[in-house]
Design an enzyme around this catalytic site. Structure first.
Site, PDB file in Angstrom:
ATOM      1  N   GLU A 580      22.520  43.531  23.791  1.00 42.96           N
ATOM      2  CA  GLU A 580      21.366  42.857  24.391  1.00 42.96           C
ATOM      3  C   GLU A 580      21.362  41.390  23.991  1.00 42.96           C
ATOM      4  OE1 GLU A 580      16.533  43.617  24.301  1.00 42.96           O
ATOM      5  OE2 GLU A 580      17.917  45.305  24.083  1.00 42.96           O
ATOM      6  N   GLU A 584      12.290  36.280  24.530  1.00 47.91           N
ATOM      7  CA  GLU A 584      10.977  36.928  24.491  1.00 47.91           C
ATOM      8  C   GLU A 584       9.916  35.883  24.176  1.00 47.91           C
ATOM      9  OE1 GLU A 584      11.636  41.557  23.444  1.00 47.91           O
ATOM     10  OE2 GLU A 584      11.825  40.207  21.736  1.00 47.91           O
TER      11      GLU A 584
END
Length: 702
Positions: A580, A584
């Site tokens: 990943e 965010e």
């Protein structure tokens, strides 16, 4: 020690002590077993060759009981060698098992409205190697029964024990089964052990001793099968999907029966390396929550030095990484490593692959006599003179001992480690330098990253403080690529390029639903609000690219959601192994962006997904991300990832800074979610709901 781990260990020790004590206590006579018509004449124990201890424990358990004619129940036991998932040849494609099945099979055995809402019954699933091995093991059992002389055989796994009152319950159930199936000479299939599928099993013709199931029984750890029943199962092959699921479809034709309550149970003190293909779907739907999995324990040896034949792929480095070693490889352009530098490297790394050692460093290796050495056949000629300094007992050349560049056994024997279930990896292209140390030389201390990012994962694939890594503040102009992007989606209308996501994931308080993604003039609106439906207290929206990408530039204009407890995510992600690359934006701190990387080793399909923190770093933005749109970019290249905002590079990482760079195709995602933990984004602010995150002009270059 983690308290949960300590509690689990204590329970295991208590169970083991209790079973050891009970092993000396006679269990009584079970009249259903023995010679003659109408009896269970044999017991088959499915046991792996590498698990002799489990077989011995099972034999001791059976020895506690007697047959109807007074013989030890263990006298009826025959061992059947289980198929080992670690053996690639054993789980290769055969006509007996079709590993491709549909999620509707899971829904048939255990209906679940939440799962059905997230996935259709035709969702394709592929069995894991372990599931294929289990299915093939039971097929071999059925073949043995079909060709044998016993009319009824008990089939058990090698980690079972009899619950209190088992003898009485088995006899009562067997008598009732013989009466119900008197015209057949006895039952074709009788479950003595099972798990009721979430309490949903369909029970018909119920009496005190047993019932007739229509569907809803999991596991095959203890069942009685007749010879005609085994022949019926063999005629119904191939087994499609996990074998215990497939058996539910055979209940009608076999006239299956089950004891009112299971009396054969599996031991609580034995580990299992089974992997279940349906778990990712259950987790994404929110049916189950994955607990944090402890990272593989790092090797305790003094280190490993390995030299490869210099092929096109980093196969050996990837294999060592899968085994739980922290691996650094060298690309061939580094200066020679002297003895002092080598000793320092071995304090950080478990294994060094193709290190360019000086002659003095080889002298130290020879003198210390503690470091493991490994040489692939056809290792570079230039290290030959140095190798002559090392005795034959130290130089473990993996040739003539089964080493073919694609075998676990010689490598694991050398290191004293268990052979993994996964296939030996091909590895990434060597030119990507996945395990090379690409960290930029800097004088910054590591305290900065603790303040900026918080805790990071403790796994062999994260280089924790004091690993000499901090968040570099680049603040340089980004150079957009020339040409037309491969994908361009305004997000103002639905597009097949970006699919609506449904489901959820562990740690998310919100379930993603179709109605919470709304297309309009401001692009895609992801709306998070409270919900009384389903198992999650909130609902929200999410989308993902229809296909995966291997490296590229990924950008979107985003206006983040406002409110504590909320996270607006723009990221690349994959399963099996989990990798990943994140952006965010947390609602409690909209002036900073969190950049993160998760890395797990392996080729496509490797079931490794350790890491629940990743390697986070918070970057100051200089503005409130929830007030207006800004352009966010992830540039993912071999050996390097950079994060840009409004065409300014704010953060950049190379290999081992502090993780390797993901090396497998990933999908692009956008979502709005609510973490279970308050650590990431604070406690959710109910007064701020509903809250909206906007995404527009999503573009991808490769």
């Amino acid at each position: 020690m983690n308290l949960e781990e300590a509690t689990g260990l204590l329970h295991s020790l208590i169970f083991r002590a209790a079973r050891a004590a009970i092993s000396f206590v006679p269990g009584g006579r079970i009249h259903a077993f023995g010679d003659g018509a109408g009896s269970i004449g044999a017991i088959l124990v499915v046991n792996l060759d590498r698990q002799p201890r489990r077989l011995r424990r099972t034999l001791r358990e059976f020895a506690r009981f007697r047959t109807h004619d007074g013989k030890p129940l263990s006298s009826l036991v025959r061992r059947l060698a289980a198929i080992d998932a670690r053996n690639g040849r054993e789980v290769a494609a055969t006509a007996d098992v079709d590993p491709h099945y549909r999620l509707g099979g899971q829904m048939f055995v255990q209906p679940d409205a939440t799962l059905a809402e997230c996935f259709g019954p035709d969702e394709p699933v592929v069995m894991t190697r372990q599931e294929v091995a289990v299915a093939r093991s039971h097929i071999e059992v059925w073949k043995a029964i079909a060709l044998g002389h016993d009319e009824h055989v008990l089939v058990v796994e090698d980690d079972v024990w009899f619950a209190p009152g088992a003898a009485r319950a088995i006899d009562a159930g067997w008598r009732a089964a013989l009466q119900r199936c008197s015209d057949l000479g006895g039952p074709h299939l009788l479950y003595l052990s099972y798990s009721d599928a979430g309490g949903t099993a369909t029970r018909m013709d119920v009496c005190d001793a047993l019932f007739r199931p229509a569907r809803g029984l999991w596991f095959l750890s203890g069942y009685v099968l007749s010879r005609p029943g085994a022949q019926m199962l063999l005629r119904a092959m191939p087994v499609t999907g996990p074998v215990d699921m497939w058996m539910n479809y055979r209940f009608g034709e076999l006239g299956a029966l089950a004891l009112s309550s299971p009396v054969i149970r599996q031991r609580a003190d034995g580990g299992s390396d089974n992997s279940y293909s349906v778990l990712p779907y259950l987790a994404r739907a929110g049916v189950v929550d994955a607990n944090a999995v402890g990272a593989p324990r790092r090797a305790v040896a003094d280190g490993l030095l390995a030299w490869t034949a210099g092929g096109k792929r980093d196969s050996l480095a990837m294999a060592l990484s899968i085994l739980g070693l922290r691996v650094r490889s060298f690309g061939g352009d580094e200066p020679p490593v002297d003895s002092e530098a080598l000793q320092a490297l071995l304090k950080t790394w478990d294994a060094l692959v193709d290190p360019p050692l000086s002659e003095a460093a080889f002298d130290w290796v020879h003198a210390t006599n503690r470091v493991n050495l490994l040489f692939e056949p056809q290792a570079p000629d230039e290290i030959g003179p140095c190798l002559s300094k090392l005795s034959a007992s130290r130089a473990n050349v993996l040739t003539g001992s089964g080493w073919d560049g694609a075998s676990w056994r010689p490598l694991c024997d050398l290191l004293g480690l268990s052979v993994p279930v996964e296939a030996f990896p091909r590895g990434p292209l060597r030119e990507w330098r996945t395990f090379c140390n690409m960290r930029a030389a800097c004088e910054h201390g590591v305290e900065d990253i603790r303040e900026a990012g918080g805790p990071i994962d403790n796994s062999p694939w994260v280089l924790p403080p004091p690993g000499e890594w901090t968040a570099p503040a680049n603040q340089r102009c980004d150079t957009p690529p020339a040409g037309v992007p491969l994908v361009m989606a305004s997000m103002s209308v639905a597009t097949p390029l970006m699919e609506v996501e449904v489901g959820t994931f562990p740690g998310n308080l919100a379930a993603f639903t179709r109605d919470r993604l709304i297309h309009g003039p401001n692009g895609a609106e992801l709306v998070l609000s409270g919900s009384n439906e389903g198992g999650r207290p909130y609902r929200s929206g999410a989308f993902a690219s229809a296909r995966s990408f291997m490296h590229g530039r990924f950008e979107a204009e985003i206006r983040a959601a406002r409110g504590a407890g909320l996270v607006t995510g723009f990221f690349l992600h994959r399963h099996g192994p989990r990798q990943e690359i994140d952006i965010e934006l947390t609602g409690d701190d909209p002036f900073r962006m969190l950049a993160n990387v998760y890395f797990n080793p392996g080729d496509e399909g490797t079931a490794m997904s350790y890491g629940y923190r990743g390697s986070p770093c918070r970057i100051n933005l200089g503005f409130d991300a929830s007030e207006d749109f800004h352009l966010y970019t992830i540039e993912w290249r071999p050996g390097c990832v950079s994060w840009s905002v409004d065409k300014v590079v704010l953060h950049e990482r190379g290999g081992w800074e502090p993780t390797p760079i993901p090396h497998l195709p990933m999908r692009l995602h956008g979502n709005l979610w609510a973490p279970r933990s308050n650590e990431l984004a604070g406690r959710i602010d109910q007064s701020a709901l509903p809250s909206v995150a906007n995404f527009r002009n999503v573009a991808i270059w490769t």
